[in-house]
Design a protein around this motif. Sequence first.
Motif, PDB file in Angstrom:
ATOM      1  N   VAL A   1      -7.274   0.327  -5.502  1.00 56.72           N
ATOM      2  CA  VAL A   1      -8.041   1.336  -4.757  1.00 56.72           C
ATOM      3  C   VAL A   1      -7.994   2.662  -5.504  1.00 56.72           C
ATOM      4  O   VAL A   1      -6.931   3.086  -5.966  1.00 56.72           O
TER       5      VAL A   1
ATOM      6  N   GLY B   1       0.819  -1.209   0.000  1.00 56.93           N
ATOM      7  CA  GLY B   1       0.000   0.000   0.000  1.00 56.93           C
ATOM      8  C   GLY B   1       0.850   1.255   0.000  1.00 56.93           C
ATOM      9  O   GLY B   1       0.602   2.195  -0.754  1.00 56.93           O
TER      10      GLY B   1
ATOM     11  N   MET C   1      -7.565   1.977   6.066  1.00 57.97           N
ATOM     12  CA  MET C   1      -8.434   0.937   5.522  1.00 57.97           C
ATOM     13  C   MET C   1      -8.560  -0.226   6.495  1.00 57.97           C
ATOM     14  O   MET C   1      -9.645  -0.786   6.685  1.00 57.97           O
ATOM     15  N   THR C   2      -7.458  -0.593   7.112  1.00 52.33           N
ATOM     16  CA  THR C   2      -7.474  -1.685   8.079  1.00 52.33           C
ATOM     17  C   THR C   2      -8.304  -1.314   9.305  1.00 52.33           C
ATOM     18  O   THR C   2      -9.126  -2.110   9.780  1.00 52.33           O
TER      19      THR C   2
ATOM     20  N   VAL D   1     -12.293   0.733  -2.669  1.00 52.99           N
ATOM     21  CA  VAL D   1     -11.725  -0.480  -3.258  1.00 52.99           C
ATOM     22  C   VAL D   1     -12.539  -0.845  -4.491  1.00 52.99           C
ATOM     23  O   VAL D   1     -13.750  -1.074  -4.409  1.00 52.99           O
TER      24      VAL D   1
ATOM     25  N   VAL E   1     -11.014  -3.145   3.392  1.00 54.29           N
ATOM     26  CA  VAL E   1     -10.048  -3.693   2.439  1.00 54.29           C
ATOM     27  C   VAL E   1     -10.720  -4.562   1.379  1.00 54.29           C
ATOM     28  O   VAL E   1     -10.072  -4.960   0.408  1.00 54.29           O
TER      29      VAL E   1
ATOM     30  N   SER F   1      -9.007  -9.719   4.716  1.00 58.68           N
ATOM     31  CA  SER F   1     -10.423  -9.402   4.858  1.00 58.68           C
ATOM     32  C   SER F   1     -11.111 -10.376   5.813  1.00 58.68           C
ATOM     33  O   SER F   1     -11.908  -9.968   6.675  1.00 58.68           O
TER      34      SER F   1
ATOM     35  N   THR G   1      -4.722  -1.672  -1.434  1.00 55.30           N
ATOM     36  CA  THR G   1      -4.917  -2.065  -0.045  1.00 55.30           C
ATOM     37  C   THR G   1      -3.621  -2.708   0.459  1.00 55.30           C
ATOM     38  O   THR G   1      -2.734  -3.031  -0.342  1.00 55.30           O
TER      39      THR G   1
ATOM     40  N   GLY H   1      -3.267   2.797   4.085  1.00 55.22           N
ATOM     41  CA  GLY H   1      -3.455   1.368   4.335  1.00 55.22           C
ATOM     42  C   GLY H   1      -3.899   1.072   5.743  1.00 55.22           C
ATOM     43  O   GLY H   1      -4.755   0.202   5.976  1.00 55.22           O
TER      44      GLY H   1
END
Length: 531
Positions: free
Chosen positions: A310, A179, A263-264, A287, A269, A483, A304, A260
């Motif tokens: 993304v 990422g 997103m986490t 995404v 993700v 994920s 991601t 990144g």
Amino acid sequence: MSNIKEMILSGKTALGIELGSTRIKAVLIGEDNFPIASGGYGWENQYKDGVWTYSIEDVWKGLQGSYSKLAEEVKSKYDVSLQTIGSIGFSAMMHGYMAFDKEGEILVPFRTWRNTTTGQAAAELTELFNYNIPLRWSISHLRQAILDKEEHVKDIDFFTTLAGYVHWKLTGERVLGVGDASGMFPIDIDSKDYNKQMIERFDKLVAEGNCPWKLTDILPKVLLAGENAGTLTEEGAKLLDPTGELKAGIPICPPEGDAGTGMTATNSVAVKTGNVSAGTSVFAMIVLEKDLSKVYPEIDLVTTPDGNLVAMVHCNNCTSDLNAWVNIFKEFMETIGLEVNMPKLYDDLYFKALEGDADCGGLLSYCYFSGEPVTGFDEGRPLFAREMNCNFTLANFMRSHLYSSLAALKIGLDILFKEEKVQADEIFGHGGLFKTEGVGQGFLAAAMDTPVSVMETAGEGGAWGIAVLASYMDNKEDDETLSHYLNEKVFAGNKGIKMAPDPKDVEGFDAFISRYKAGLPIEKAAVQSMK
């Protein structure tokens, strides 16, 4: 309490440290991925010799300071010294430029994402690659340095991001999470590595400059979330914790960028999910199911932490101007002898904005502390303006500044949603703008005309996100995707608090944006006249 103490003693924890724009934060999580201790250190970028930068000394002072405060909290709350950790992760602001020679010495001051002096290089590379290369990307900075015939270019042995630099000094490994790497140079989604064809084009382009290196020789190696990125060395342990309590040998996950980790931290993700991180800067990450139909200068393509494509709309300016105005109100309160509680002051002013007119009553502001590429500005000047017959109230004043913090973002997102017909099933918000419940969240929902959710963990932000990525590396089962790990072992069905857009606010925000676009020449005049 005893269970947490045992987790700490046995090293069943994960530590995440993120170097943000104004704060370096450390978060320690337990086996359940919930925070058990944290520490922080405030810092600010400096504008020196035409460059937005942070000193190397401040990087280490801040890292040590945030870690020290976390270790102190562990000692205070659990009566145990922090000597071992299950895994560690480091993250930081994406992009920018840190170039080093063979001795590991930095060649020029760290150039952050905020610098917008790479217009010639970014335009040239975008045309060469047929791929949007933004001003702030590392490759833009490198190419611009070559075009400007900077003396240091011939001595480059390695260049990386801030997270990559910290990781390198603590582990000896020149690596980067995919990422963060995707903000240095374009990533090929199939190979999940740097795009080889584009690297070849770049090397051919710069051959005339007699550069003694090839691009692949100086870029960090790309790693995916879950891969081991090295261990904390003896020197690294002492660098992070000068007290000597922390032991070497701790595994460290791939260093990531703040996009990144955002997103986490928001479980965004998977395909058709997205998030918006709003603090000093603001960016949205959606995404994608497929590539975009064409190149847009307002939209970056990144990945991601596990390498999915993304669409990123990144705006350099968000809450800095808003914070400056809140500080004016703080100063006023102190002047008349009132005690100031800053969290309450923020809440009161943000809630007041909810009383304003949906279109801000004829008020207009631009929060441009620095350039704003989405709207075509290389430089910025914070600016407030109003019509003669406007409804000039405190509510509209605050609302206009909150709208302004999201305005450039909306312009970019309108391209994704209205022109490219991109779909997003879930949007999550995180960052300082969302700390006051329902205000920033509601205005973002209006800007995007889509529901926005904020999770309880949103306030922990990227430091918690990189701690979770470290935990994923250490605790994932064979072939378990990121994920799946997030859905089943971190969030476990927690979807956060969802807020649907208010139709009146959607209409009002659209009216504000029309006025905002029409007023851009005012901002341009401010930049030109205040050189």
